[in-house]
Design a protein around this motif. Structure first.
Motif, PDB file in Angstrom:
ATOM      1  N   TYR A   1      -3.280  -7.964 -11.161  1.00  0.00           N
ATOM      2  CA  TYR A   1      -2.395  -8.385 -10.078  1.00  0.00           C
ATOM      3  C   TYR A   1      -2.024  -9.858 -10.220  1.00  0.00           C
ATOM      4  CZ  TYR A   1      -3.019  -4.049  -7.547  1.00  0.00           C
ATOM      5  OH  TYR A   1      -2.994  -2.734  -7.181  1.00  0.00           O
TER       6      TYR A   1
ATOM      7  N   SER B   1       0.853  -1.185   0.000  1.00  0.00           N
ATOM      8  CA  SER B   1       0.000   0.000   0.000  1.00  0.00           C
ATOM      9  C   SER B   1       0.885   1.230   0.000  1.00  0.00           C
ATOM     10  CB  SER B   1      -0.879   0.027   1.252  1.00  0.00           C
ATOM     11  OG  SER B   1      -1.785  -1.021   1.240  1.00  0.00           O
TER      12      SER B   1
ATOM     13  N   ASP C   1      -2.587   3.973  -3.467  1.00  0.00           N
ATOM     14  CA  ASP C   1      -2.508   2.778  -4.309  1.00  0.00           C
ATOM     15  C   ASP C   1      -2.402   1.580  -3.381  1.00  0.00           C
ATOM     16  OD1 ASP C   1      -2.145   0.866  -6.188  1.00  0.00           O
ATOM     17  OD2 ASP C   1      -0.193   1.569  -6.895  1.00  0.00           O
ATOM     18  N   ASN C   2      -3.479   0.816  -3.305  1.00  0.00           N
ATOM     19  CA  ASN C   2      -3.410  -0.421  -2.536  1.00  0.00           C
ATOM     20  C   ASN C   2      -4.246  -1.483  -3.242  1.00  0.00           C
ATOM     21  OD1 ASN C   2      -6.069   0.104  -1.889  1.00  0.00           O
ATOM     22  ND2 ASN C   2      -5.651   0.689   0.224  1.00  0.00           N
ATOM     23  N   LEU C   3      -4.415  -2.592  -2.599  1.00  0.00           N
ATOM     24  CA  LEU C   3      -5.103  -3.697  -3.277  1.00  0.00           C
ATOM     25  C   LEU C   3      -6.565  -3.358  -3.574  1.00  0.00           C
ATOM     26  CD1 LEU C   3      -4.633  -6.530  -4.315  1.00  0.00           C
ATOM     27  CD2 LEU C   3      -5.388  -7.411  -2.114  1.00  0.00           C
TER      28      LEU C   3
ATOM     29  N   HIS D   1      -8.990  -6.201 -10.928  1.00  0.00           N
ATOM     30  CA  HIS D   1      -7.809  -6.643 -10.193  1.00  0.00           C
ATOM     31  C   HIS D   1      -7.078  -7.800 -10.861  1.00  0.00           C
ATOM     32  CE1 HIS D   1      -9.471  -4.196  -6.991  1.00  0.00           C
ATOM     33  NE2 HIS D   1      -8.294  -4.267  -6.403  1.00  0.00           N
TER      34      HIS D   1
ATOM     35  N   ILE E   1     -12.142  -8.688  -3.500  1.00  0.00           N
ATOM     36  CA  ILE E   1     -11.801  -7.562  -4.363  1.00  0.00           C
ATOM     37  C   ILE E   1     -11.339  -8.017  -5.742  1.00  0.00           C
ATOM     38  CG2 ILE E   1      -9.356  -7.355  -3.728  1.00  0.00           C
ATOM     39  CD1 ILE E   1     -11.907  -4.477  -3.976  1.00  0.00           C
TER      40      ILE E   1
ATOM     41  N   LEU F   1      -6.259   4.434   4.543  1.00  0.00           N
ATOM     42  CA  LEU F   1      -6.048   3.514   3.424  1.00  0.00           C
ATOM     43  C   LEU F   1      -7.359   2.891   2.971  1.00  0.00           C
ATOM     44  CD1 LEU F   1      -2.741   1.720   4.467  1.00  0.00           C
ATOM     45  CD2 LEU F   1      -3.067   3.536   2.813  1.00  0.00           C
TER      46      LEU F   1
END
Lengths: 531, 266
Positions: free
Chosen positions: B192, A421, A447-449, B189, B174, B119
């Motif tokens: 990834y 992150s 910017d993270n998952l 996603h 996610i 976050l």
């Protein structure tokens, strides 16, 4: 000079010794000297003369007053101002007022409270002064009972595009009562009610006896101490005792509190003890503590850990903080861990190389803690906020006229995550202009998952005599995965903060947020009355 | 990081000198009091810039002491909120009050903004939820055991879909959903795991099942174009290109093991 006051007291005791047992006399002297570094003494006198810019009192060096001492001036038990001793004679002093002199009158009471050193000896005082009796010395704070706190009411309206709405009215009470005589006792309560249910719930309540600087300090009720931070709040007691001027120990015992009320769970017991040491020199100031803490449920170990804490400051340029929690896993329930497992660590450093620049860095790491009996899962024993773990760096530039710039960057990795992150924040606050306008600009990148997004905010604030008004616009552009800019969110906010008078504050805030397929209106009304 | 090194650095740095402020920073040449107005000293240059209500506070409220000397030891003043203010939360929410509060007032009138700086910014459906849906009744889970993992809040939802038999037990929500809605499925996603929205495979596929996930009931069973759909991955050509690669086999999992980012030269 400070020693003289103690010695005049000692001198009075010497007279007692002459008429009684010598050993008891020495013992008495020892106790008096020991008390000297812990008990503040109050020296009382009167204003004898008032000029345009100077105040004369009947307190002189014989009473233990020194140049630079600050005297409290009281009339009918109410403090009306402060004066600073600028010249001194044996039986009088000349003082400079810290408020306009017209508030002072002849005969007003002046009080000096001092904490006297324990290292005094009779050799420090001239013989002539030893023979003079001290001015009236009494341990008698000017006020006996004081109250503090506030009543807050807030009302919120949230209206969603889906025609859902949520209205809340919440009242809170925070109240403190302090009794200073014969010993200092403080009572603190906090509660809230959600209207219109009209059910008032106490959230917090505690009573303290003494002060942290005293030899004995007791807290009872819902207690918390930074020296045992990982334990959280406890319904019970905390007893702290100062062994020397630098060293103190504390013990804690109690039960697990129920959140949102004063109830507690007697099945979960908490105990702990700590040793605290501090040293405050002119250049180096530091304090540290080590604590051993245990939580037990159903008479079995739920969790045991050691908590270490060190805070230091060198001059005014460098500041350091270290925290570490080491869990003890006696039953090896956490199979991958050893007997002693460092579950959380934090080190932070702040450096101020120039007057205008502050550099900060902080590294936090932690492992999940599982309670062995209750199976409660805490992501952290110390840093309860998962969102703040990682490596954080910041640089701040502040100039009186230009304003304040800050750039911060946080990087966090997780064992279970495919990506780190990253969050970067830049913000600017301007200094208020001559017309009392100030401006804010913020931008951040995340910017993270979960998502990747850019946020920007501009705001303007206008101060006026009794408050301020502000308006802000926020733009958020984000996407999922490695996309960015797929969705946007706009928010407009405007608000008013108004101090109606010194005890009453009112704030109003309206916010409208518009997303691609939803919008939200939010209205906040709040009022705070200070007791 | 080694604590020993830090402590050594700490001790070495003791050579730093404490520089007292010149008297003229606050006092005038006429008299010690009253203090100069406006004050020449810029508090913003300290570790504790004054903002909001702090600008209205008397100096002595923070720079206390029983003597003038003590009160003029400015750097001794604490900068932590709880050194002056009582924490009604008993540190249950941490010691960083500024996460939620500001210096203007303890009352939180724009808490949304604070969340955007975490976050876990509130986007999409999360923006429309009452706080208690995540943070529990009376905010008992402001932090505590609340994480950013989806299933931490959506445990029930996950259990329900698994019970239908039409959903995997994968808790990484996610990878197929986003924060706006459960449906439609959002595979953003995927990059990834394997880049399909960027790099060589961007725009080269039409649907999940058509080219790669040949078994719609098992998405872990994939083909790197070996099913003949992707013409450049025919066996003879691929074998020829890999004649110098040890342990090479013409098999999708083996392709992925070496070319996990989707590039030919990996």
């Amino acid at each position: 000079m400070r020693a003289r006051l103690v010695l005049t007291v000692i001198h009075q005791e010497v007279e007692v010794i002459k008429n009684s047992n010598i050993i008891w006399g020495f013992l008495f002297l020892f106790i008096c000297a020991a008390r000297g570094d812990t008990e503040p003494v109050t020296i009382r006198g009167r204003i004898t003369y008032v000029t345009v810019d100077q105040i004369y009192t009947d307190l002189g060096s014989n009473a233990g007053v020194e140049i630079g001492d600050t005297l409290h001036v009281l009339r009918r038990q109410e403090e009306i101002g402060l004066i600073v001793v600028t010249n001194i004679a044996r039986k009088s002093s000349v003082c400079s007022p810290l408020v306009p002199t017209d508030v002072f009158q002849l005969g007003d009471l002046v009080i000096l409270e001092k904490i006297l050193p324990s290292s005094a000896s009779t050799e420090d005082v001239p013989e002539t002064e030893q023979e003079k009796p001290a001015t009236e010395i009494k341990i008698k704070p000017p006020r006996q009972i004081t109250q503090s706190g506030n009543l807050t009411y807030r009302s919120t309206l949230s209206k969603f595009s889906s025609n859902r709405s949520d209205i809340r009215h919440i009242g809170t009470l925070q109240y403190g009562l302090t009794i200073t005589r014969p010993i200092q006792i403080r009572v603190r309560i906090y509660g809230r009610t959600i209207l219109p249910q009209n059910r008032f719930t106490f959230y917090q309540a505690r009573v303290s006896v003494g002060e942290r600087s005293n030899r004995l300090y007791l807290l009872a009720g819902r207690v918390f101490t930074a020296e045992m931070a990982g334990l959280g709040a406890t319904d019970g007691f905390l007893l702290r005792t100062r062994m020397t001027s630098n060293t103190s120990i504390g013990i804690l015992g109690g039960f697990q509190p129920e959140p949102g009320s004063l109830a507690f769970d007697t099945n979960i017991k908490k105990v702990g003890g700590y040793l605290h040491y501090q040293q405050k020199g002119k250049i180096l100031q530091w304090e540290g503590s080590i604590a051993g803490v245990g939580q037990y449920a159903a008479n079995k170990v739920d969790r045991e850990f050691i908590y270490l804490r060190l805070l230091g400051r060198i001059g005014k340029r460098l500041r350091l903080a270290l925290n570490q929690t080491i869990d003890l896993d006696r039953k090896d329930i956490l199979s991958s861990r050893g007997l002693f497992e460092s579950t959380s660590n934090q080190i932070s450093l702040r450096y101020n190389p120039y007057k205008t620049i502050v550099l900060s860095t902080r590294y936090s790491s932690r492992r999940q803690v599982i309670h062995q009996v209750t199976q409660r899962v805490l992501p952290d024993s110390l840093f309860r906020d998962e969102l703040r773990a990682g490596w954080y760096n910041s640089i701040l530039f502040s100039h009186r006229r230009i304003g304040t710039f800050q750039l911060g960057l946080n990087i966090r990795g997780r064992e279970s995550s495919l990506t780190e992150s990253l969050m970067a924040v830049f913000q600017y606050h301007s200094s208020p202009t001559a017309k009392r306008y100030s401006y804010t600009f913020q931008t951040s990148y995340l910017d993270n998952l979960i998502l990747r997004g850019i946020r920007g905010l501009v705001g303007v604030n206008r101060d006026f005599k009794m408050g301020s008004v502000y308006s802000e616009y926020e733009y958020y552009s984000y996407g999922f995965g490695k996309q960015i800019g797929k969705y946007t969110q706009h928010t407009i906010t405007t608000g008013l903060f108004w101090r109606v008078y010194s005890k009453l504050q009112v704030s109003v805030n309206g916010e409208y947020s518009l997303d691609a397929d939803a919008n939200l209106f939010y209205l906040f009304l709040g009022a705070t009355y200070r007791l | 990081m080694s604590y020993t090194a830090i402590i050594l650095m700490f001790l070495l740095a003791q050579q730093s000198q404490l520089t007292d402020l010149p008297c003229s920073s606050c006092h005038t040449s006429d008299n010690w009091t009253p203090l100069a107005s406006p004050l020449p000293f810029n508090h913003d240059q300290t570790l504790f810039p004054l903002r909001g209500r702090h600008t209205k506070a008397a100096c002595i409220q923070c720079h206390g002491g029983t003597t003038v000397t003590e009160r003029h030891r400015f750097s001794a003043a604490e900068t932590e909120c709880n050194s002056c203010h009582m924490d009604i939360h008993y540190s249950d929410f941490g010691e960083d009050c500024q996460r939620c509060h500001d210096t203007e007032s303890w009352v939180m009138d724009n808490w949304w903004r604070k969340h955007d700086l975490t976050l876990f910014p509130l986007t999409g459906a999360h923006r429309l939820l009452p706080c208690g849906d995540c943070h529990g009744a009376q905010f008992s889970r402001i932090t505590g055991n609340l994480t950013t993992d989806c299933y931490d809040c959506h445990t029930q939802t996950l259990a329900e879909v698994i019970s239908t038999g039409d959903h995997t037990e994968n808790t990484d929500c996610i990878f197929c959903h986003n924060t706006r809605a459960w449906s439609p499925v959002d595979m953003s996603h995927h990059d990834y795991l394997f880049p399909i929205y960027s790099g060589n495979h961007k725009g080269t596929w039409t649907s999940c099942e058509a080219e790669c996930h040949i078994d719609p009931n098992d998405y872990s069973n994939f083909s790197c174009g070996l099913n003949g759909v992707c013409h450049e991955h025919n066996e003879s050509q691929t074998n020829s290109e890999h004649d110098d690669v040890g342990n090479y086999v013409y098999e999708s999992q083996a392709c992925f093991n070496c070319h996990s980012s989707g590039g030919g030269g990996d």
